[in-house]
Design a protein around this motif. Structure first.
Motif, mmCIF file in Angstrom:
data_model
loop_
_atom_site.group_PDB
_atom_site.id
_atom_site.type_symbol
_atom_site.label_atom_id
_atom_site.label_comp_id
_atom_site.label_asym_id
_atom_site.label_seq_id
_atom_site.Cartn_x
_atom_site.Cartn_y
_atom_site.Cartn_z
ATOM 1 N N ASN A 1 -14.407 -22.795 11.284
ATOM 2 C CA ASN A 1 -13.056 -23.307 11.507
ATOM 3 C C ASN A 1 -12.840 -23.592 12.987
ATOM 4 N N ARG A 2 -11.604 -23.845 13.360
ATOM 5 C CA ARG A 2 -11.269 -24.321 14.711
ATOM 6 C C ARG A 2 -10.878 -23.143 15.598
ATOM 7 N N SER B 1 -12.119 -14.581 13.549
ATOM 8 C CA SER B 1 -11.156 -13.510 13.290
ATOM 9 C C SER B 1 -11.445 -12.288 14.154
ATOM 10 N N THR B 2 -12.715 -11.974 14.353
ATOM 11 C CA THR B 2 -13.084 -10.837 15.201
ATOM 12 C C THR B 2 -12.642 -11.057 16.640
ATOM 13 N N ARG B 3 -12.831 -12.277 17.130
ATOM 14 C CA ARG B 3 -12.365 -12.582 18.490
ATOM 15 C C ARG B 3 -10.836 -12.518 18.553
ATOM 16 N N PRO C 1 -16.018 -25.255 17.154
ATOM 17 C CA PRO C 1 -16.309 -24.722 15.820
ATOM 18 C C PRO C 1 -16.811 -23.276 15.912
ATOM 19 N N GLU C 2 -16.376 -22.444 14.985
ATOM 20 C CA GLU C 2 -16.879 -21.067 14.928
ATOM 21 C C GLU C 2 -16.777 -20.531 13.508
ATOM 22 N N ASP C 3 -17.673 -19.636 13.166
ATOM 23 C CA ASP C 3 -17.655 -18.938 11.889
ATOM 24 C C ASP C 3 -16.285 -18.287 11.692
#
Length: 285
Positions: A132-133, A166-168, A159-161
Motif C-alpha cells: 500500500n501507500r 502498520s508496524t512503522r 510502496p510498502e508491505d
C-alpha cells in the motif's frame, strides 16, 4: 551501531559537473560509485512533449534562485522553486507508484521501500501481503491526512508491505529497536523506526523535502524537522541529527535519481533538491 560504512557525499560540486547515471541499478542494492548528485537519465515513458528535463539538463536554471545562498535564505529559495507543482489525487498515487518505484530488473514489479522486496504491481491493496501507500512523513504529523497536497506528494510516498507499513505507523525515525518482520535490516521500538541501510538516505531526503516544500502555505501546516521522537500530531518529524547522518552515509543512487526524474517529467514537475544537491542538507540544517 548497525550502519554500513558509506563514503560521505562530496559537498559543493558545481552543477556543471553533473553526469548521467543509467536507471538500471537495483533499488536497495549496492550504491553506485558515481558522483552523489549526478542526474539520472531521462526515464522511458516520460510525458510526450514535456521538455523540462532537457531544458534543465544540469538543473542550473531550475535552481538559479538558490545559487549562492545558505541557511534560512537557501531554504526559502528552494521552497519558492519546488512549491510550483502539479498535484496528484490520492487514487492517482496507486498508478504513479507503479512507475516511480518500478523494479529495474522486472518491469512488472515495484520495490518496497523498507522491505526491499520486489513485488507484483498488481498486488496493491489492503491484504496482509499486499503493498500500500506509505507516507514516509507520517500523515498524522501535521494532520494532513490524504488530502491533495502533502497527503499525495509522490516525493514522500512509497510502496510498502501492508503489515510493515502498520508496524512503522506514525513513528519518528531514529536508531535502535528490535528487527522488523518482513523488513530485514529495519528496526523499531515504541517511539521510532530505523529503515534498512540501503534506504536510510532516501528516507532522510524525503523528509527534508517535505520540511522545505510545506511551509504553512496551501492551507496546510508548516512542516518542520526537530531532534525529538514522540512528535505525535505536531507538524514535526525527527530526529534531524540522525537524518543528517543517514543522508551522508547513504548518498543518492540511480534508483532514487530516476525516481526524482520521473516525478519531475511525468507527474508533479517539481524536484527533490536534496537528491540533486545533497550538500544543501548541511547548508540548511
Amino acid at each position: 551501531m548497525r550502519f554500513s560504512r558509506f563514503a560521505p557525499c562530496a559537498a559543493g560540486l558545481a552543477a556543471a559537473s553533473l553526469v548521467l547515471i543509467p536507471a538500471t541499478a537495483s533499488a536497495g542494492s549496492q550504491r553506485t560509485a558515481a558522483a552523489p548528485h549526478a542526474a539520472a537519465a531521462a526515464p522511458a515513458g516520460a510525458a510526450a512533449g514535456h521538455t523540462q528535463s532537457a531544458q534543465y539538463a544540469d538543473y542550473a536554471d531550475y535552481y538559479s534562485a538558490a545559487q549562492g545562498k545558505t541557511g534560512a535564505a537557501l531554504k526559502s529559495a528552494l521552497h519558492g522553486i519546488i512549491k510550483t507543482q502539479t498535484k496528484v489525487s490520492y487514487d492517482g498515487v496507486w498508478n504513479a507508484l507503479k512507475v516511480t518505484d518500478q523494479d529495474p530488473a522486472n518491469p512488472n514489479n515495484v520495490i518496497l521501500v523498507y522491505s526491499g522486496r520486489s513485488q507484483s504491481k498488481t498486488s496493491n491493496g489492503g491484504g496482509a501481503n499486499d503493498w500500500n501507500r506509505e507516507h514516509v512523513w507520517a500523515k498524522s504529523h501535521g494532520d494532513f491526512g490524504t488530502a491533495t497536497g502533502p497527503g499525495t506528494d509522490l516525493h514522500h510516498l512509497r510502496p510498502e508491505d501492508v503489515t510493515v507499513n502498520s508496524t512503522r505507523g506514525n513513528k519518528d525515525f531514529d536508531k535502535g529497536g528490535s528487527p522488523v518482520s518482513e523488513a530485514s535490516g529495519s528496526f523499531t521500538d515504541s517511539d521510532s523506526f530505523e529503515p534498512r541501510d540501503a534506504v536510510k538516505g532516501d528516507v532522510a531526503r524525503m523528509l527534508l523535502y517535505m520540511a522545505v516544500r510545506y511551509d504553512g502555505e496551501d492551507g496546510f501546516a508548516n512542516l518542520e524537522l526537530n531532534d525529538k521522537v514522540n512528535n505525535g500530531s505536531a507538524p514535526a518529524m525527527g530526529r534531524i541529527s540522525v537524518l543528517k547522518q543517514w543522508s551522508l552515509q547513504d548518498p543518492p543512487d540511480a534508483f532514487e535519481q530516476r525516481r526524482n526524474q520521473v516525478i519531475f517529467d511525468t507527474y508533479q514537475h517539481n524536484r527533490n533538491p536534496f537528491i540533486d544537491h545533497p550538500e544543501w542538507v548541511a547548508s540548511i540544517w
